[in-house]
Design a protein around this motif. Structure first.
Motif, PDB file in Angstrom:
ATOM      1  N   VAL A  24       0.853  -1.194   0.000  1.00 34.93           N
ATOM      2  CA  VAL A  24       0.000   0.000   0.000  1.00 34.93           C
ATOM      3  C   VAL A  24       0.889   1.244   0.000  1.00 34.93           C
ATOM      4  CG1 VAL A  24      -2.028  -0.999   1.077  1.00 34.93           C
ATOM      5  CG2 VAL A  24      -0.161  -0.158   2.505  1.00 34.93           C
ATOM      6  N   PRO A  25       0.436   2.313  -0.626  1.00 33.53           N
ATOM      7  CA  PRO A  25       1.235   3.544  -0.646  1.00 33.53           C
ATOM      8  C   PRO A  25       1.441   4.061   0.777  1.00 33.53           C
ATOM      9  CG  PRO A  25      -0.684   3.728  -2.107  1.00 33.53           C
ATOM     10  CD  PRO A  25      -0.845   2.475  -1.336  1.00 33.53           C
ATOM     11  N   PRO A  26       2.548   4.770   1.022  1.00 36.67           N
ATOM     12  CA  PRO A  26       2.766   5.331   2.353  1.00 36.67           C
ATOM     13  C   PRO A  26       1.707   6.396   2.674  1.00 36.67           C
ATOM     14  CG  PRO A  26       4.413   6.144   0.806  1.00 36.67           C
ATOM     15  CD  PRO A  26       3.618   5.104   0.081  1.00 36.67           C
ATOM     16  N   ALA A  27       1.651   6.790   3.942  1.00 39.74           N
ATOM     17  CA  ALA A  27       0.705   7.842   4.337  1.00 39.74           C
ATOM     18  C   ALA A  27       1.272   9.183   3.895  1.00 39.74           C
ATOM     19  CB  ALA A  27       0.527   7.813   5.853  1.00 39.74           C
ATOM     20  N   PHE A  28       0.959   9.572   2.667  1.00 37.62           N
ATOM     21  CA  PHE A  28       1.510  10.817   2.125  1.00 37.62           C
ATOM     22  C   PHE A  28       1.025  12.007   2.941  1.00 37.62           C
ATOM     23  CE2 PHE A  28       1.499   8.246  -1.926  1.00 37.62           C
ATOM     24  CZ  PHE A  28       2.873   8.159  -2.034  1.00 37.62           C
ATOM     25  N   GLU A  29       1.894  12.986   3.157  1.00 39.97           N
ATOM     26  CA  GLU A  29       1.492  14.195   3.882  1.00 39.97           C
ATOM     27  C   GLU A  29       0.788  15.168   2.938  1.00 39.97           C
ATOM     28  OE1 GLU A  29       5.361  15.736   5.170  1.00 39.97           O
ATOM     29  OE2 GLU A  29       5.262  17.185   3.533  1.00 39.97           O
ATOM     30  N   ALA A  30       0.073  16.091   3.529  1.00 35.10           N
ATOM     31  CA  ALA A  30      -0.583  17.120   2.719  1.00 35.10           C
ATOM     32  C   ALA A  30       0.471  18.106   2.219  1.00 35.10           C
ATOM     33  CB  ALA A  30      -1.618  17.855   3.558  1.00 35.10           C
ATOM     34  N   ALA A  31       0.138  18.838   1.151  1.00 32.80           N
ATOM     35  CA  ALA A  31       1.082  19.798   0.582  1.00 32.80           C
ATOM     36  C   ALA A  31       1.426  20.869   1.598  1.00 32.80           C
ATOM     37  CB  ALA A  31       0.483  20.433  -0.671  1.00 32.80           C
ATOM     38  N   GLN A  32       2.725  21.169   1.706  1.00 36.51           N
ATOM     39  CA  GLN A  32       3.187  22.223   2.611  1.00 36.51           C
ATOM     40  C   GLN A  32       4.158  23.100   1.841  1.00 36.51           C
ATOM     41  OE1 GLN A  32       4.325  20.958   6.629  1.00 36.51           O
ATOM     42  NE2 GLN A  32       3.378  18.983   6.178  1.00 36.51           N
ATOM     43  N   PRO A  33       4.345  24.326   2.283  1.00 33.55           N
ATOM     44  CA  PRO A  33       5.210  25.214   1.508  1.00 33.55           C
ATOM     45  C   PRO A  33       6.653  24.707   1.451  1.00 33.55           C
ATOM     46  CG  PRO A  33       4.278  26.335   3.440  1.00 33.55           C
ATOM     47  CD  PRO A  33       3.754  24.950   3.452  1.00 33.55           C
ATOM     48  N   MET A  34       7.254  24.921   0.315  1.00 27.21           N
ATOM     49  CA  MET A  34       8.653  24.537   0.096  1.00 27.21           C
ATOM     50  C   MET A  34       9.535  25.703   0.514  1.00 27.21           C
ATOM     51  SD  MET A  34      10.804  22.546  -2.160  1.00 27.21           S
ATOM     52  CE  MET A  34      12.484  22.861  -2.682  1.00 27.21           C
ATOM     53  N   PRO A  35      10.554  25.468   1.330  1.00 23.75           N
ATOM     54  CA  PRO A  35      11.465  26.564   1.668  1.00 23.75           C
ATOM     55  C   PRO A  35      12.161  27.065   0.410  1.00 23.75           C
ATOM     56  CG  PRO A  35      12.328  24.472   2.471  1.00 23.75           C
ATOM     57  CD  PRO A  35      10.977  24.196   1.901  1.00 23.75           C
ATOM     58  N   PRO A  36      12.572  28.318   0.386  1.00 21.96           N
ATOM     59  CA  PRO A  36      13.208  28.850  -0.820  1.00 21.96           C
ATOM     60  C   PRO A  36      14.498  28.095  -1.136  1.00 21.96           C
ATOM     61  CG  PRO A  36      13.500  30.339   1.054  1.00 21.96           C
ATOM     62  CD  PRO A  36      12.528  29.289   1.494  1.00 21.96           C
ATOM     63  N   VAL A  37      14.751  27.952  -2.427  1.00 23.21           N
ATOM     64  CA  VAL A  37      15.980  27.292  -2.850  1.00 23.21           C
ATOM     65  C   VAL A  37      17.077  28.336  -2.933  1.00 23.21           C
ATOM     66  CG1 VAL A  37      17.115  26.093  -4.751  1.00 23.21           C
ATOM     67  CG2 VAL A  37      14.796  25.459  -4.070  1.00 23.21           C
ATOM     68  N   LEU A  38      17.998  28.254  -1.980  1.00 25.88           N
ATOM     69  CA  LEU A  38      19.102  29.214  -1.948  1.00 25.88           C
ATOM     70  C   LEU A  38      20.333  28.478  -2.427  1.00 25.88           C
ATOM     71  CD1 LEU A  38      18.354  30.514   1.639  1.00 25.88           C
ATOM     72  CD2 LEU A  38      17.700  31.622  -0.503  1.00 25.88           C
ATOM     73  N   GLY A  39      20.965  28.989  -3.435  1.00 22.15           N
ATOM     74  CA  GLY A  39      22.211  28.364  -3.845  1.00 22.15           C
ATOM     75  C   GLY A  39      22.049  27.591  -5.131  1.00 22.15           C
ATOM     76  N   ALA A  40      23.032  27.827  -6.017  1.00 19.33           N
ATOM     77  CA  ALA A  40      22.997  27.209  -7.338  1.00 19.33           C
ATOM     78  C   ALA A  40      23.198  25.705  -7.231  1.00 19.33           C
ATOM     79  CB  ALA A  40      24.081  27.822  -8.208  1.00 19.33           C
ATOM     80  N   GLY A  41      23.995  25.268  -6.240  1.00 22.20           N
ATOM     81  CA  GLY A  41      24.273  23.841  -6.096  1.00 22.20           C
ATOM     82  C   GLY A  41      22.991  23.068  -5.863  1.00 22.20           C
ATOM     83  N   LEU A  42      22.192  23.550  -4.945  1.00 18.75           N
ATOM     84  CA  LEU A  42      20.930  22.886  -4.629  1.00 18.75           C
ATOM     85  C   LEU A  42      20.014  22.881  -5.849  1.00 18.75           C
ATOM     86  CD1 LEU A  42      18.758  21.672  -2.786  1.00 18.75           C
ATOM     87  CD2 LEU A  42      18.266  23.980  -1.959  1.00 18.75           C
ATOM     88  N   GLN A  43      19.920  24.052  -6.513  1.00 18.28           N
ATOM     89  CA  GLN A  43      19.025  24.133  -7.668  1.00 18.28           C
ATOM     90  C   GLN A  43      19.441  23.151  -8.758  1.00 18.28           C
ATOM     91  OE1 GLN A  43      16.110  26.140  -7.808  1.00 18.28           O
ATOM     92  NE2 GLN A  43      15.819  24.572  -9.377  1.00 18.28           N
ATOM     93  N   SER A  44      20.713  23.087  -9.023  1.00 15.79           N
ATOM     94  CA  SER A  44      21.199  22.201 -10.074  1.00 15.79           C
ATOM     95  C   SER A  44      20.946  20.738  -9.693  1.00 15.79           C
ATOM     96  CB  SER A  44      22.679  22.488 -10.306  1.00 15.79           C
ATOM     97  OG  SER A  44      23.344  21.351 -10.727  1.00 15.79           O
ATOM     98  N   TRP A  45      21.118  20.427  -8.414  1.00 19.78           N
ATOM     99  CA  TRP A  45      20.876  19.050  -7.956  1.00 19.78           C
ATOM    100  C   TRP A  45      19.390  18.700  -8.090  1.00 19.78           C
ATOM    101  CZ3 TRP A  45      18.143  17.258  -3.550  1.00 19.78           C
ATOM    102  CH2 TRP A  45      18.336  15.891  -3.243  1.00 19.78           C
ATOM    103  N   ILE A  46      18.529  19.647  -7.742  1.00 21.36           N
ATOM    104  CA  ILE A  46      17.089  19.391  -7.879  1.00 21.36           C
ATOM    105  C   ILE A  46      16.739  19.194  -9.352  1.00 21.36           C
ATOM    106  CG2 ILE A  46      14.776  20.407  -7.639  1.00 21.36           C
ATOM    107  CD1 ILE A  46      15.698  21.707  -5.038  1.00 21.36           C
ATOM    108  N   ASP A  47      17.271  20.067 -10.205  1.00 25.73           N
ATOM    109  CA  ASP A  47      16.958  19.958 -11.635  1.00 25.73           C
ATOM    110  C   ASP A  47      17.393  18.620 -12.205  1.00 25.73           C
ATOM    111  OD1 ASP A  47      15.968  22.492 -11.532  1.00 25.73           O
ATOM    112  OD2 ASP A  47      17.717  23.469 -12.449  1.00 25.73           O
TER     113      ASP A  47
END
Ligand code: SF4
Lengths: 139, 553
Positions: B294-317
């Motif tokens: 069975v799928p896990p107990a997914f949480e409800a949508a919550q705000p995403m903290p701002p992406v600070l830093g090119a390293g993080l952004q590139s990793w997310i992309d």
């Protein structure tokens, strides 16, 4: 003397004094004696070819040229699927670790090669109590 | 996630005891070396170049933190503190001692794991889409079917001594992330005309010496017919597959030599005979298995903290793929750090991955066939925290799907069959393009490297495939181009004569600059470009005429 192993232990070969016919004897018109008959079954032949004679046969000996050549396991399964109810023997250098599978696919017994029998005493030829996944699901 | 019931637990313990006994019988001589060999292989134990190697099954690539931590423990206690994740989504330990192996197997059984049928001529560990349960495009989770097949194939009495190894994969979407058509049997979950659940079945795929793309044998098989149908395929193969030549013993050769239509007839005839033998109990078991995915107990949508830093952004992309929920992501943690051995993870890294899964990601982990680790269910708001902790452990390389995300088999560094090194070639390619700062500019690119003809590195289906051979004692690397391991599987085409160890990285560089020259725009990926322009520009780049060469020199 050939050692015969079944699920219940070790014995001698009670068919040793009777003939075992080559598979081709059933096809070349040769006069066959009173049943029950025994036949040596090479593992590359088609099990269905034996169907006309199945109720005259008392023993089928399936050849295992090497312990790692597993065609004989499917031959046994096929023969049982085709309705053969007589004795089914695996013959060749099988090792004790293969007894469980041999009995599962429909063999009644294994004729152990002398070379293996010399190394593997009766105590090694046991099935163990382990249940198999196939008993549970593959039906 | 599937939890062992009493039966599974007893079975696995029973197998450990049996193997302990087999090792003892090998040591006292009642089992010969020839007899022991296939027995140890069926328990995952190889003899490699320098030592034994134990290959542990990770069924359909799924792990949780408890299992991952146990793997870390095994790495520390009985190995050299690391393990290697493979293209079959298993993990290998390269330095165990024979006498310790039964204890390792016991430690695995403690966490519902085993090493059964990870090698040998039998049905191997069943793989599945590594995004199972998380991908938006799947019809249903493919893992319950894969688990049913695991149970059915485990210690199957009829199919434990096949002519050759036998690999099965299961997917449940149009898009193929599991190289389905390189398997002996590929199972794709589909829906029938009346939306009834079933499978599309492929047979006869395989890489190795004679690469073949699997062919469709059944366009629709009702769900309840899977086991009798697979038993029919396996029985035809076991009886009729070739046994005279190891390299012709895979089912792909039987299918090829028989022809798919004739082969299908043989299977269908057998299937009609077998179907009545199956009374449907396996479907009850399947439903029980489904209940544990069975799928896990997914949480409800919550705000995403701002992406600070090119390293993080590139990793997310690069490393975070779309999840079926918008506020979740599928994180792929790269085990392809620049200059590292592809697929290797240290015990500390394994423990970190376990921690991250437990703290942020519903306690699930996957091994991908591309030798990375996936956190399939990550709320996006945790991405910055996860990135920071990965970064501190050297695991934040942002290169998923890029030129340095290379599949490489162990090759000459470990493998007894190798004809060439593959790990150092992968390391040098990654380092070179990293140095040039070109990875992101080049975009999606799959390089796959095998250290011999057996093709464990999947080189045939790499956009650029590299095969290391031995030419009179000298390593020689052959290049194939245009391979594809997705739903549009294609075997790559050979570019021409091979290159020496020193020449191979420059050769790859020439292919890449040719691509950058001829692509219409940065949107056109390497594989799209290859399909458009064909081999010629790459051949010219690889094998410049004499004159051009001396000018360049
Ligand atoms: S491809 Fe060859 S060298 Fe590489 S792991 Fe497989 S067998 Fe070994």
């Amino acid at each position: 003397m050939t050692t015969i192993v079944t699920g219940n232990g070790i014995s001698g070969d009670d068919w040793a004094d009777r003939d075992v016919f080559a598979f081709d004897c059933f096809w070349n018109g040769q006069e066959l004696p009173e049943e029950p008959l025994a036949v040596a079954f090479p593992n590359d032949r088609e099990a269905a070819d034996l169907v006309p004679w199945l109720d005259r046969i008392g023993l089928i000996v399936v050849d295992f040229p090497a312990f790692s050549d597993g065609r004989g396991f499917s031959v046994a399964r096929r023969l049982r699927e085709l309705g053969y109810r007589g004795r089914l023997r695996a013959s060749g250098p099988l090792v004790s670790d293969q007894l469980r599978a041999a009995l599962k696919v429909g063999f009644d017994e294994v004729a152990v090669a002398p070379s293996v029998a010399a190394r593997q005493p009766a105590s090694h030829w046991k099935v163990g109590a382990q249940e198999s996944y196939q008993d549970r699901i593959a039906v | 996630m599937y939890m062992y019931d009493d039966f599974d637990a007893a079975f696995v313990r029973g197998r450990v005891a049996e193997f302990r006994d087999q090792v003892a019988r090998r040591l006292d001589g009642t089992l010969s070396e020839a007899e022991f060999l296939p027995i140890r292989l069926k328990n995952g134990l190889y003899l490699q170049l320098h030592a034994y190697m134990l290959r542990i099954a990770v069924p359909y690539g799924t792990l949780d933190s408890r299992k991952m931590r146990q793997l870390a423990y095994i790495a520390d206690r009985w190995d050299k503190g690391y393990g290697h994740f493979t293209t079959r989504t298993n993990i290998q330990f390269n330095w165990p001692k024979l006498k310790d192996v039964p204890d390792i197997l016991d430690a695995l059984a403690d966490v519902d794991m085993h090493a059964i049928q990870t090698s040998g001529n039998c049905i191997r560990n069943v793989t599945a889409d590594h995004f199972a349960g998380a991908a938006a495009d799947e019809i249903e989770d493919p893992r319950p079917t894969a688990e049913l097949l695991r149970q059915w194939s485990t210690d199957h009495p009829e199919f434990a001594w096949l002519g050759r190894k036998f690999k099965i994969a299961v997917i449940a979407s149009e898009h193929d992330r599991a190289v389905l058509k390189s398997h002996d049997i590929g199972v794709r979950i589909v829906r029938g005309v009346a939306d009834e659940p079933g499978y599309e079945i492929f047979v006869g795929g395989g890489l190795g010496r004679t690469p073949m793309v699997a062919k469709q044998i059944r366009s629709f098989l009702p769900k309840a017919h899977l086991l009798p149908y697979l038993e029919s395929i396996l029985q035809v193969y076991n009886l009729q597959g070739r046994r005279d030549n190891k390299y012709k013993a895979r089912i792909k050769i039987l299918v090829h030599e028989t022809g798919i239509d004739r082969f299908r007839e043989l299977v269908e005839t057998r299937f009609q005979e077998k179907l009545p033998q199956f009374n449907g109990v396996n479907q009850k078991i399947l439903r029980r298995i489904e209940g544990s995915f069975v799928p896990p107990a997914f949480e409800a949508a919550q705000p995403m903290p701002p992406v600070l830093g090119a390293g993080l952004q590139s990793w997310i992309d690069t490393n975070v793929a779309a999840h079926r929920l918008d506020h979740y992501g599928i994180v792929t943690v790269s085990l392809k750090g620049i200059g590292e051995t592809p697929g290797d993870a240290s015990s500390d890294q394994m423990r970190l991955l376990a921690d991250l899964a437990e703290e942020y990601a519903h306690d699930e982990l996957r091994v991908s066939h591309e030798q990375n680790i996936v956190l399939p269910h990550v709320p996006r708001r945790h991405l910055p925290a996860i990135y920071d902790r990965l970064k501190a452990a050297g695991l934040a390389t942002a290169n998923i799907g890029l030129i340095s995300d290379i599949i490489a088999c162990p090759g000459m560094d470990y493998c007894a069959l190798a004809t060439a090194r593959s790990i150092p070639v992968a390391q040098q390619i990654a380092e070179r393009f990293h140095e040039l700062g070109l990875e992101h500019e080049i975009g999606p690119m799959k390089i796959k490297i095998s250290g011999c003809i057996n093709a464990c590195g999947h080189h045939h289906v790499g956009h650029i495939g590299i095969l290391g051979l031995d030419r009179a004692g000298v390593e020689n690397y052959q290049i194939t181009l245009g391979g594809d391991g997705t739903e549009t599987t294609v075997i790559g085409e050979r570019a021409g004569p091979g290159f020496s160890y020193d020449e191979i990285v420059p050769a790859i560089e020439r292919i890449v600059s040719a691509y950058l020259d001829v692509r219409t725009d940065p949107e056109e990926t390497f594989i799209e470009c290859f399909r458009r322009v064909g081999m010629t520009p790459f051949k010219e780049a690889l094998y410049p005429p004499e004159e051009a060469r001396s000018n360049a020199a």
